[in-house]
Design an enzyme around this catalytic site. Structure first.
Site, short mmCIF file in Angstrom:
data_model
loop_
_atom_site.label_atom_id
_atom_site.label_comp_id
_atom_site.label_asym_id
_atom_site.label_seq_id
_atom_site.Cartn_x
_atom_site.Cartn_y
_atom_site.Cartn_z
CE LYS A 157 35.38 18.04 8.62
NZ LYS A 157 35.61 17.47 10.09
CG ASP B 3 38.11 18.61 17.46
OD1 ASP B 3 37.65 19.39 17.11
OD2 ASP B 3 37.73 18.03 16.51
CE1 TYR C 168 35.12 13.86 12.65
CE2 TYR C 168 37.17 13.04 13.52
CZ TYR C 168 35.99 12.80 12.40
OH TYR C 168 36.37 12.60 11.09
NE ARG D 249 61.10 13.66 8.25
CZ ARG D 249 62.33 13.00 8.68
NH1 ARG D 249 62.96 14.38 10.34
NH2 ARG D 249 62.85 12.65 8.57
#
Ligand SMILES: *Cc1c(COP(=O)(O)O)cnc(C)c1O
Length: 392
Positions: free
Chosen positions: A208, A183, A111, A57
């Site tokens: 993206k 962002d 967003y 992890r």
């Protein structure tokens, strides 16, 4: 002299101890890490696990390499945490600074899933959200109250592409000890390095442009030194981890991000300028064009433009817009962006605003310009605008 973007993304994060001489850092998959003795196991648990194998992890060299590469692209940053999606990155960044009773300032152009996370999940924790006009600039100082703990920015804004005055907002926040986060998915650190401007947390939907091929979900948050420990501890507590396979694809995408962005940017601007000449188009919302709100700030702060923008149709209705989009040959119809293929999406910004009005001459279309030849995309759009006119 600071290196060029292409050079930076090719070399970033490729420490010899992680690549073992292989050009692309290999995929190291792990859950269990084995120790030779009980003593070693106990000693490992007490140490800082940063860049040390401890448990799956906490990552392996595959994830560390991508995280370090993203840190290198943000001068002044301390480190980067990877997440299984952009939305996971946004929620971890917010939860790393906000506690019950705090207030968050969110731009009205944000967003939509970020808006929903704030008004739904954060509200349930007793964290309130106040929306602000993305063009507020230094005027944000008037909105900062006793409970304000964080200011979130997204520049340009989703769907409508308003460019924010990030330095002015950061200055107002710093004067009051308020955390800033952005962002930065549209620009990436190549077109807009924000940590050196004083932003505390820089968020990317790596899905993206970093991944660049529409086949992986991935997110990242890069932190200034003052905000790394909280971000890391919150992300550990939430159990956040990105898979090594996905991180590997992110690293592979990153190597070509500078050349891809150059093409996306140049092709999108050419198409945006062409759309401006068309009578069926009322306005083109592209930060590099003067009609875009905040265009002067774009010229001042950004190193270039990405490949995503919107345009407002001149009159017409939903059905005429659908006629335009449905018949496109080279543009897919679907969510997300940043891949090699072009996409067209009907968007309705008016439906999701709370403190600013959205007045438009007609419906809006968002375009992601891919790596096809711009002349072919223009021909496809010209036929689409003909269909729009016939249907209006
Ligand atoms: C797509 C997107 C996200 C979310 O990223 P996912 O990886 O899809 O969760 C966040 N911010 C912006 C601006 C986006 O376009």
């Amino acid at each position: 002299m600071s290196k060029g973007d292409g050079t930076k993304v090719v070399g970033a994060g490729r420490r010899a101890e992680w690549t073992q001489g292989i050009v692309s850092p290999p995929v190291w998959r792990a859950s269990t890490i084995l120790y030779d003795t009980v003593d070693e196991l106990r000693a490992a648990a007490g140490k800082d696990t940063h860049h040390r194998l401890f448990y799956g992890r906490r990552g392996t060299p595959t994830q560390w390499s991508l995280a370090e590469a993203l840190t290198e692209l943000e001068p002044g940053a301390e480190a980067t945490f990877l997440y299984p999606s952009g939305v996971a990155a946004i929620s971890a960044a917010l939860l790393s600074v906000l506690s019950p009773g705090d207030e968050l300032l969110l731009p009205d152009s944000v967003y939509d899933p970020t808006r929903s996370f704030a008004t739904g999940f954060l509200a349930r924790l007793g964290i309130t959200t106040r929306f602000y006009d993305p063009l507020i600039g230094g005027g944000i100082a008037d909105l900062i109250g006793e409970q304000t703990r964080a200011i979130f920015m997204e520049s340009p804004g989703s769907l409508t592409f308003e460019v924010q005055d990030v330095p002015a907002i950061v200055a107002a926040a710093k004067a009051r000890g308020v955390t800033t986060m952005i962002d930065n998915t549209w620009a990436t650190p190549l077109l807009f390095p924000v940590i050196e401007l004083g932003v505390d947390l820089s968020i990317l939907a790596c899905t993206k442009y970093v991944v660049g091929h529409s086949d992986v979900m991935l997110g990242s948050v890069t932190a200034a030194p003052s905000h790394w420990a909280k971000l890391r501890d919150t992300s550990f507590a939430l159990g956040q981890t990105a898979s090594p396979d996905d991180a590997w694809l992110g690293s592979r995408g990153l190597r070509t991000m500078a050349v891809r962005l150059k093409h996306h940017g140049a092709a999108a601007l050419e198409i945006a300028r062409w759309l401006e000449t068309r009578p069926e188009v009322a306005r083109v919302l592209h930060p590099a064009l003067p009609a875009c709100p905040g265009h002067d700030l774009f010229l001042r702060d950004f190193n270039g433009a990405a490949g995503l923008f919107s345009f407002v149709l001149n009159g017409g209705n939903d059905a005429a817009r659908a006629a335009l989009i449905d018949g496109l040959d080279l543009f897919g119809i679907g969510y997300s962006w940043g891949g090699f293929e072009s996409l067209a999406l009907p968007v309705d910004p008016g439906r999701i605003r709370s403190v600013t009005r959205w007045d438009a001459e007609g419906p809006v279309v968002r375009l992601q310009i891919g790596l096809e030849d711009p002349a072919d995309l223009i021909a496809d759009l010209a036929a689409g605008l003909d269909r729009f006119r016939a249907a209006s």
